[in-house]
Every structure is written in structure tokens, then in C-alpha cells.
Scaffold this motif. Sequence first.
Motif: not given
Length: 406
Positions: A275, A244-245, A237-238, A271-272, A241-242, A269
Motif C-alpha cells: 500500500a 496510508v490510504m 497495522s490497521q 499488505e502495508l 494502513y488507514d 505486513s
Amino acid sequence: MEMKKKEAYKGYQAYSYLEAGKDYPDLKWADWDWAGRHVLELSDEQEAMVKEILEKYPYVSVHDHPTFFPKTMGTARDINDAMRAGRQFCSYEALAYSNLDCVFDNMMDGVNIISSPNGWKWIDIIHDLGMRLCDIAHQDFLVHAKTVDDIFAAKKAGKIAWVGVIEGAACIENEEDRIDILYGLGVRQLGVTYSEACALGSGIKEEHDGGLTAFGKKCVERMNKVGMLLDVSHCGSQTAYDAVMYSKMPIIASHMGAKGIWNSRRMASDELIQAIAKKGGVVGIEAAPHTTMSPAAGTHTLDTVMEHFEYVKNMVGIDHVTFGPDTLYGDHVGVHHAFAATLSTKATQAAAGSTFTEQPYIKYLENPTEASWNIVRWLVKHGYTEEEIAKVIGGNAIRVLREVWK
């Protein structure tokens, strides 16, 4: 309803320029329609709408494995011997029966064990890719697509655009220049990780996710520069997300579902998902056996897959969702059993606190061909408009490709 083959297909079979038993082992592959040919029933009016949509708009699968797997899966050795031979057979005829205009082919990925039981070795990835490109060079039905224009040209000619994909970046080791090499060989999508951690970051199998590494950031920058579409489907997950950002370009989660429905590591998630959409990317909905399930159904069906589709669509809008069925030609459940450790199925399928009933195959979505028949039919049957369907079967993906591919 009886499905017809594309007229541009003239009967080519994989590696038919060679002699089986002499130039390569004569292995026995599954029939592409071994589980039957399941077609969702529609009214005459709905049939007409499906036909019109397919004629007008490109249909793109952003994640599949359009190759044969062994006829028998009695033991792990059946599939191990086939994979070690290093020559996967594309199912050209089955694709000719599909509605697809473009398929993103992820090739051997996690079962690429040509030289090592642990897979993902650079030399094996290049071997797999080279074999497939040689076979494609000997036929004229699949078109090796490297640009969006290639996709439209293939559709106009009644052919199918083939996009080469490497599902996880473990094979590049600590050499970001290998991204350039893969791009030069015609690969246009690369996963940041597979389920295990690699030099770029953590996969969904890992208990602890340290996020995108310093090397991972360099690789994201390189993918952006060369025009390689970045995929986070198997990232922790992290790390996802990283990535993507950190990316300056839109990215794709080519084959996932929503944790909000089925809380397994394999799902994304909220959140993902948000994002990815905020950066202009798309989420491809997964249909491989026992992934996009729901607690209410307690198993995997076409309707549970579409439940994930509607969840993502309702959250981030129709412009940020598409389909990456992640299917193949053969006993997919058998593949998962034989390669349970390598593919991390046990660690990533089950949702927290939930159990499910295993199916021998997922009716209406058993392989790339069947999925291409029934996803669009389900959408028509459930009242989606022509414009909405055009976006989710290809338009959204093509929008992202126009921005990312150089």
C-alpha cells in the motif's frame, strides 16, 4: 580502511557556548565509537565505486538519533537523570566521520521524560526541540533543512542537513493546530502514533487496533496541507494502513522491516508495504538492536538487515525502499533495557514462535556513522548498480520529499 572527517567540521562540541557544571549538569556521555569502528572490507575496485557514489549522490538517513547517551547504563537511574536534564548532546564529530549528507533526527522521542515518567508531553517536546535548535544555531556544520534544496546545498558545502522529526503525535493531544506549530518550528516529519495508542489511532503495542480515528483523519489532512511528511512506523497495522490510504500524499515508514521475514509487531505486513509503494511512498529499513532479524540467523546482523531490504525491494521494487537505521551514540541495547516499558521493546521485538540471541551491539551498524559506512559498502559488495544504490541511499526519499514538503 580509515575514515576521514568532513573538512567543513571545525571541531564544535554540543553546547560549548555554555559552561559545563555551571550552566548545565556535567554528565558523562559515551564515546561515539565505544564499541569500535567496524568497516566492511572491499576490494580496491569496490572502494573506488563507493567513493564515486558518495561524491555524486546525496546520502539520507530517514530515521536516526545522532545524540550521545550516558557512558554508564548500570541502572535505569543513569539514563533517567540524563534525560530529565532535558539537554541531549548531538555528536557533531561523529557525524563528521559519517557519509551522511542529511540526517532525520528524532531527538528524545520515547525517552523524553523531562517532566513526566510517561513522556510525550507537549511542553517537553517543545523544550527538547528548542534546546536542539539553540545548539544548532551556535554552529555551522549542521544545516537546519526545511526544503529539498537545503539538502543539496548542505552536500555541496560538505556539511550535513539536519531535519527535525517528532516520532509520535501523542504530544499534539486533541489540537491539530499543533501540527502547524511544529512545522513552523522546522519539524518536517511526524509519526501518527508511537507504540501506544493516542488520539489519532493505535500503536503497535496495543492488543486491539481500531484504526485511524476521526481526529486522526483530520490530522492526516492537516499534515498533507502544511507539507508534513507522515510516518507510520510505530502504528498498529490497521491504523498504519488507514493512514496510508487516507493520505493524499505519499507517506513513509521510516524505520521498519518485513513481517514476511520476522513476524513481530515492529515489522510491516506485505499488505502495508504494498500500500505504501502503491501510493508512491517509501519503506526505510530499520537496524536498531534486535529488530530486523530472521529465524535462520537467530540474531541480528548486517546481513539480516539487508535480508529485509531485499525482501521489500523484491516485492515492491527498488524505487520504494530506503534506510532509516534508528541508531544512536552509546549503548543502544542498554537503552532498550533501561526503558523497556516506555519503548515497548518486549511487546514488539519478539517474533511469534521465535527466539533470538541478544547481541551487545550490532556490528557494522552500531551507530549512525557506522551504518552510513557499511550500508553502501554492502550494496557495492553485493553487486548493486550505481543507479540502484543512488536511489536507496537517498534518491527515493528525496523524490517523496519533493512531493510532500511545500
